[in-house]
Scaffold this active site. Structure first.
Site, PDB file in Angstrom:
ATOM      1  CE  LYS A   9      -3.842  -2.181   2.501  1.00 37.46           C
ATOM      2  NZ  LYS A   9      -4.802  -2.023   3.624  1.00 37.46           N
ATOM      3  CE1 TYR A  49      -9.543  -2.924   0.865  1.00 38.83           C
ATOM      4  CE2 TYR A  49      -8.991  -0.942  -0.352  1.00 38.83           C
ATOM      5  CZ  TYR A  49      -8.618  -2.004   0.455  1.00 38.83           C
ATOM      6  OH  TYR A  49      -7.305  -2.131   0.861  1.00 38.83           O
ATOM      7  CB  THR A  91      -7.520  -4.952  10.220  1.00 40.29           C
ATOM      8  OG1 THR A  91      -8.011  -6.157   9.635  1.00 40.29           O
ATOM      9  CG2 THR A  91      -7.824  -3.771   9.307  1.00 40.29           C
ATOM     10  CG  ASN A 112      -3.576  -2.055   7.136  1.00 37.31           C
ATOM     11  OD1 ASN A 112      -3.360  -1.890   5.946  1.00 37.31           O
ATOM     12  ND2 ASN A 112      -4.713  -2.543   7.591  1.00 37.31           N
ATOM     13  CG  HIS A 115      -5.379  -6.468   0.144  1.00 36.48           C
ATOM     14  ND1 HIS A 115      -6.567  -6.520   0.840  1.00 36.48           N
ATOM     15  CD2 HIS A 115      -5.465  -7.431  -0.823  1.00 36.48           C
ATOM     16  CE1 HIS A 115      -7.334  -7.466   0.305  1.00 36.48           C
ATOM     17  NE2 HIS A 115      -6.685  -8.030  -0.704  1.00 36.48           N
ATOM     18  CD  GLU A 126      -8.819  -9.793  -2.816  1.00 36.65           C
ATOM     19  OE1 GLU A 126      -7.685 -10.098  -2.371  1.00 36.65           O
ATOM     20  OE2 GLU A 126      -9.660  -9.163  -2.149  1.00 36.65           O
TER      21      GLU A 126
HETATM   22  P1  TYD Z   1     -10.622  -5.254   5.942  1.00 37.26           P
HETATM   23  O1  TYD Z   1     -10.905  -6.025   4.685  1.00 37.26           O
HETATM   24  O2  TYD Z   1     -11.622  -5.306   7.054  1.00 37.26           O
HETATM   25  O3  TYD Z   1      -9.197  -5.663   6.605  1.00 37.26           O
HETATM   26  P2  TYD Z   1      -7.886  -6.399   6.048  1.00 37.26           P
HETATM   27  O4  TYD Z   1      -7.146  -5.416   5.175  1.00 37.26           O
HETATM   28  O5  TYD Z   1      -7.090  -6.730   7.285  1.00 37.26           O
HETATM   29  O6  TYD Z   1      -8.342  -7.626   5.302  1.00 37.26           O
HETATM   30  O7  TYD Z   1     -10.425  -3.699   5.579  1.00 37.26           O
HETATM   31  C1  TYD Z   1      -9.756  -3.318   4.410  1.00 37.26           C
HETATM   32  C2  TYD Z   1      -8.971  -2.069   4.700  1.00 37.26           C
HETATM   33  O8  TYD Z   1      -9.841  -1.006   5.041  1.00 37.26           O
HETATM   34  C3  TYD Z   1      -8.026  -2.180   5.899  1.00 37.26           C
HETATM   35  O9  TYD Z   1      -6.805  -2.826   5.571  1.00 37.26           O
HETATM   36  C4  TYD Z   1      -7.836  -0.741   6.262  1.00 37.26           C
HETATM   37  C5  TYD Z   1      -9.190  -0.114   5.938  1.00 37.26           C
HETATM   38  N1  TYD Z   1     -10.006   0.055   7.164  1.00 37.26           N
HETATM   39  C6  TYD Z   1     -10.099   1.317   7.723  1.00 37.26           C
HETATM   40  O10 TYD Z   1      -9.502   2.279   7.215  1.00 37.26           O
HETATM   41  N2  TYD Z   1     -10.846   1.481   8.873  1.00 37.26           N
HETATM   42  C7  TYD Z   1     -11.489   0.425   9.462  1.00 37.26           C
HETATM   43  O11 TYD Z   1     -12.153   0.620  10.510  1.00 37.26           O
HETATM   44  C8  TYD Z   1     -11.367  -0.892   8.863  1.00 37.26           C
HETATM   45  C9  TYD Z   1     -12.058  -2.084   9.489  1.00 37.26           C
HETATM   46  C10 TYD Z   1     -10.622  -1.033   7.713  1.00 37.26           C
END
Ligand code: TYD
Length: 154
Positions: A9, A49, A91, A112, A115, A126
Site C-alpha cells: 500500500k 473494497y 488489520t 497498515n 493487503h 483478486e
Molecule cells: P478489511 O478487509 O476489514 O481488513 P484487512 O485489510 O485486514 O483484510 O479492511 C480493508 C482495509 O480497510 C483495511 O486494511 C484498512 C481499511 N479500514 C479502515 O480504514 N478502517 C477500518 O475501521 C477498517 C475495518 C478497515
C-alpha cells in the site's frame, strides 16, 4: 499450489518499505508468481473494497490507496492464503503481533502497509482482478526442495 494477492500500500511505498516487505515473503519461502506497479482507479478500488462500501471510512481508504502507485504481487505456496494473512498480522496494525509485517512496522488501521486476500475464494477472484494470465509465471526456484518435504510437494 495455492495463490494469493498481496498489495503493497501507499504508506509502505512512501516509507521505503517495499524491499523489506517483499523480503519477508521471500524469506518465508513463498514464491512470486507475478509482480507489478500500478495506479489504482476509482472503479478498481470500488470493486476491491465492495464489502466495505457502506462503511464511513470507505471514501478515506479509496483516497489513501490512490496517494501513490501500489505494488500488486501474486504469491504462491502451500496454504499460501492463510500463511500470508498470518504473516501480515491483524488489520489494526498497532495491535498486530510482533513478528508480523503490520506488527513490526505500522501503527494505523488504514495505513497498515499491505493487503492480503482473506480466503481461497477471495484470493482466486483478486488474483484475476489484478493479473492477466500472461502476467503470471510458472518457474522453478532452486530452494524448493529445502522449503518443502517431498510429501508436501506432491
Ligand atoms: P478489511 O478487509 O476489514 O481488513 P484487512 O485489510 O485486514 O483484510 O479492511 C480493508 C482495509 O480497510 C483495511 O486494511 C484498512 C481499511 N479500514 C479502515 O480504514 N478502517 C477500518 O475501521 C477498517 C475495518 C478497515
Amino acid at each position: 499450489m495455492e495463490r494469493t494477492l498481496i498489495l503493497i500500500k501507499p504508506d509502505a511505498i512512501g516509507r521505503g518499505l517495499i524491499g523489506k516487505i517483499i523480503t519477508r515473503f521471500e524469506e518465508k519461502g513463498l514464491k512470486l508468481a507475478g509482480i507489478k506497479f500500478l495506479k489504482l482507479t476509482d472503479a478498481l478500488l470500488s470493486e476491491h473494497y465492495s464489502h466495505l462500501a457502506d462503511k464511513p471510512f470507505f471514501g478515506g481508504i479509496k483516497r489513501f490507496m490512490q496517494l501513490t502507485p501500489v505494488i500488486a504481487i501474486c504469491l504462491e505456496g502451500l496454504d499460501c492464503v492463510e500463511t500470508t494473512r498470518r504473516l501480515c498480522g491483524i488489520t489494526k496494525a498497532r495491535e498486530a503481533a510482533p513478528g508480523t509485517i503490520r506488527g513490526d512496522w505500522a501503527m494505523s488501521v488504514q495505513a497498515n502497509l499491505v493487503h492480503a486476500s482473506d480466503s481461497i475464494e477471495t484470493a482466486n477472484q483478486e488474483v484475476k482482478r489484478f493479473f492477466d494470465d500472461s502476467e503470471l509465471f510458472e518457474y522453478e526456484i532452486a530452494l524448493t526442495s529445502m522449503i518443502y518435504s517431498e510429501d508436501e510437494l506432491r
